[in-house]
Design an enzyme around this catalytic site. Structure first.
Site, PDB file in Angstrom:
ATOM      1  N   HIS A   9      77.218 -20.786 -41.002  1.00  0.00           N
ATOM      2  CA  HIS A   9      78.230 -21.293 -41.924  1.00  0.00           C
ATOM      3  C   HIS A   9      79.133 -20.165 -42.422  1.00  0.00           C
ATOM      4  O   HIS A   9      78.689 -19.256 -43.119  1.00  0.00           O
ATOM      5  CB  HIS A   9      77.522 -21.961 -43.108  1.00  0.00           C
ATOM      6  CG  HIS A   9      78.431 -22.602 -44.088  1.00  0.00           C
ATOM      7  ND1 HIS A   9      78.480 -22.229 -45.412  1.00  0.00           N
ATOM      8  CD2 HIS A   9      79.322 -23.617 -43.950  1.00  0.00           C
ATOM      9  CE1 HIS A   9      79.352 -22.984 -46.049  1.00  0.00           C
ATOM     10  NE2 HIS A   9      79.881 -23.830 -45.191  1.00  0.00           N
ATOM     11  N   GLU A  37      80.747 -22.016 -38.051  1.00  0.00           N
ATOM     12  CA  GLU A  37      81.691 -22.890 -38.753  1.00  0.00           C
ATOM     13  C   GLU A  37      82.630 -21.997 -39.533  1.00  0.00           C
ATOM     14  O   GLU A  37      82.189 -21.057 -40.209  1.00  0.00           O
ATOM     15  CB  GLU A  37      80.939 -23.836 -39.697  1.00  0.00           C
ATOM     16  CG  GLU A  37      81.820 -24.848 -40.414  1.00  0.00           C
ATOM     17  CD  GLU A  37      82.381 -24.353 -41.748  1.00  0.00           C
ATOM     18  OE1 GLU A  37      83.236 -25.034 -42.334  1.00  0.00           O
ATOM     19  OE2 GLU A  37      81.968 -23.256 -42.210  1.00  0.00           O
ATOM     20  N   ASP A  39      86.702 -21.880 -41.740  1.00  0.00           N
ATOM     21  CA  ASP A  39      87.714 -22.661 -42.453  1.00  0.00           C
ATOM     22  C   ASP A  39      89.088 -22.082 -42.169  1.00  0.00           C
ATOM     23  O   ASP A  39      89.269 -20.858 -42.199  1.00  0.00           O
ATOM     24  CB  ASP A  39      87.457 -22.614 -43.960  1.00  0.00           C
ATOM     25  CG  ASP A  39      86.040 -23.033 -44.307  1.00  0.00           C
ATOM     26  OD1 ASP A  39      85.771 -24.242 -44.310  1.00  0.00           O
ATOM     27  OD2 ASP A  39      85.202 -22.140 -44.563  1.00  0.00           O
ATOM     28  N   HIS A  52      88.294 -19.940 -46.903  1.00  0.00           N
ATOM     29  CA  HIS A  52      87.842 -21.239 -47.408  1.00  0.00           C
ATOM     30  C   HIS A  52      88.690 -21.747 -48.570  1.00  0.00           C
ATOM     31  O   HIS A  52      89.220 -22.853 -48.533  1.00  0.00           O
ATOM     32  CB  HIS A  52      86.379 -21.156 -47.841  1.00  0.00           C
ATOM     33  CG  HIS A  52      85.869 -22.426 -48.441  1.00  0.00           C
ATOM     34  ND1 HIS A  52      85.941 -22.705 -49.800  1.00  0.00           N
ATOM     35  CD2 HIS A  52      85.293 -23.514 -47.874  1.00  0.00           C
ATOM     36  CE1 HIS A  52      85.431 -23.902 -50.035  1.00  0.00           C
ATOM     37  NE2 HIS A  52      85.026 -24.416 -48.889  1.00  0.00           N
ATOM     38  N   GLU A 111      87.046 -26.011 -39.431  1.00  0.00           N
ATOM     39  CA  GLU A 111      87.378 -26.968 -40.484  1.00  0.00           C
ATOM     40  C   GLU A 111      88.830 -26.771 -40.906  1.00  0.00           C
ATOM     41  O   GLU A 111      89.234 -25.667 -41.307  1.00  0.00           O
ATOM     42  CB  GLU A 111      86.468 -26.818 -41.706  1.00  0.00           C
ATOM     43  CG  GLU A 111      86.838 -27.821 -42.794  1.00  0.00           C
ATOM     44  CD  GLU A 111      85.972 -27.788 -44.019  1.00  0.00           C
ATOM     45  OE1 GLU A 111      86.387 -28.364 -45.054  1.00  0.00           O
ATOM     46  OE2 GLU A 111      84.887 -27.193 -43.968  1.00  0.00           O
TER      47      GLU A 111
END
Length: 258
Positions: A9, A37, A39, A52, A111
């Site tokens: 993450h 993952e 952002d 993020h 994301e």
């Protein structure tokens, strides 16, 4: 043994500053990690950057919003010192830089950080970065925001998409179908064995976030071997694979803090 796919993450963000090349490189030191993952937002001049928060204050020495700054301005910020002195000087990476770093090694869950008022064109810009790196078969675009998923489908219908949710709404199946999603990214406390199994059997991949406790990792893994586990601490996921069963009293006492 826990054989579920492990997704780091924001990279190895439990140790290194999230969404930086340092965190991604640290995650890649664990061979069993299969994906990351990250952002993505847009700089003022339209470059996809990996961060993020919509604002800069938590993870950099800057202030204001990401979208107010050009790439050149964002690159001057320190995105590592907040985590530890050893990471001072880490920069906000571009999406291109991250994809080049992991190409041929990891899958990437991108994301799209947006809402109805922010970042029109984000998905299209991210698609172009993915194309430049030849990573179309190795990425997922995910988002809470339906508009971003629809834009991603229009820009590149062949790149897989996933819906992020933190609750299990009654219309979840309809929404996945409407946005053309083949992945569900869901808060780990919202799943149970029946839901996980039925989701996977319907052809939808499923990833749970964000799981940092060894006991919970093993509980989730027992639901289905294809359930993807997203964690800030891939080192603990590695321990979860190697430890004996946690129902043994001596093991439970030793690892209770995780």
């Amino acid at each position: 043994m826990l054989d579920n796919p492990c997704v780091a993450h924001r990279g190895f963000s439990g140790i290194a500053p999230e969404n930086t090349l340092a965190a991604i490189r640290l995650a890649m030191k664990i061979p069993e990690v299969q994906g990351i993952e990250i952002d993505v937002q847009l700089s003022r001049d339209g470059v996809p950057v990996v961060i993020h928060d919509f604002t800069l204050g938590r993870t950099t020495n800057g202030s204001g919003t990401v979208r107010e700054h050009t790439l050149s301005e964002l690159k001057r910020l320190d995105a590592g010192r907040w985590k530890a002195r050893a990471f001072a000087g880490e920069r906000i990476p571009t999406l291109d830089e991250v994809l080049e770093e992991v190409r041929g090694r990891l899958r990437v869950n991108i994301e799209l950080k947006t809402n109805k008022q922010t970042y029109a064109g984000l998905a299209s810009a991210a698609v172009e970065a993915v194309r430049r790196c030849g990573m179309e078969e190795r990425v997922y675009f995910t988002s809470f925001e339906p508009g971003a998923l629809i834009e991603a489908r229009q820009a590149a219908p062949y790149i897989r998409r996933g819906l992020i949710v933190d609750t299990r709404s009654a219309d979840l199946d309809r929404r996945l179908d409407e946005y053309g999603c083949t992945l569900l990214s869901i808060k780990h406390g919202r799943v149970d064995p029946v839901f996980v199994r039925s989701t996977l059997e319907s052809g939808i991949g499923i990833m749970v976030w964000t799981v940092d406790r060894i006991r919970r990792m093993r509980e989730l893994a027992s639901m289905h071997p294809e359930l993807m586990i997203c964690t800030n601490r891939p080192d603990r996921w590695l321990l979860a694979r190697r430890l004996p069963l946690l129902n043994r009293p001596n093991t439970r006492r030793r690892w209770l803090g995780f």
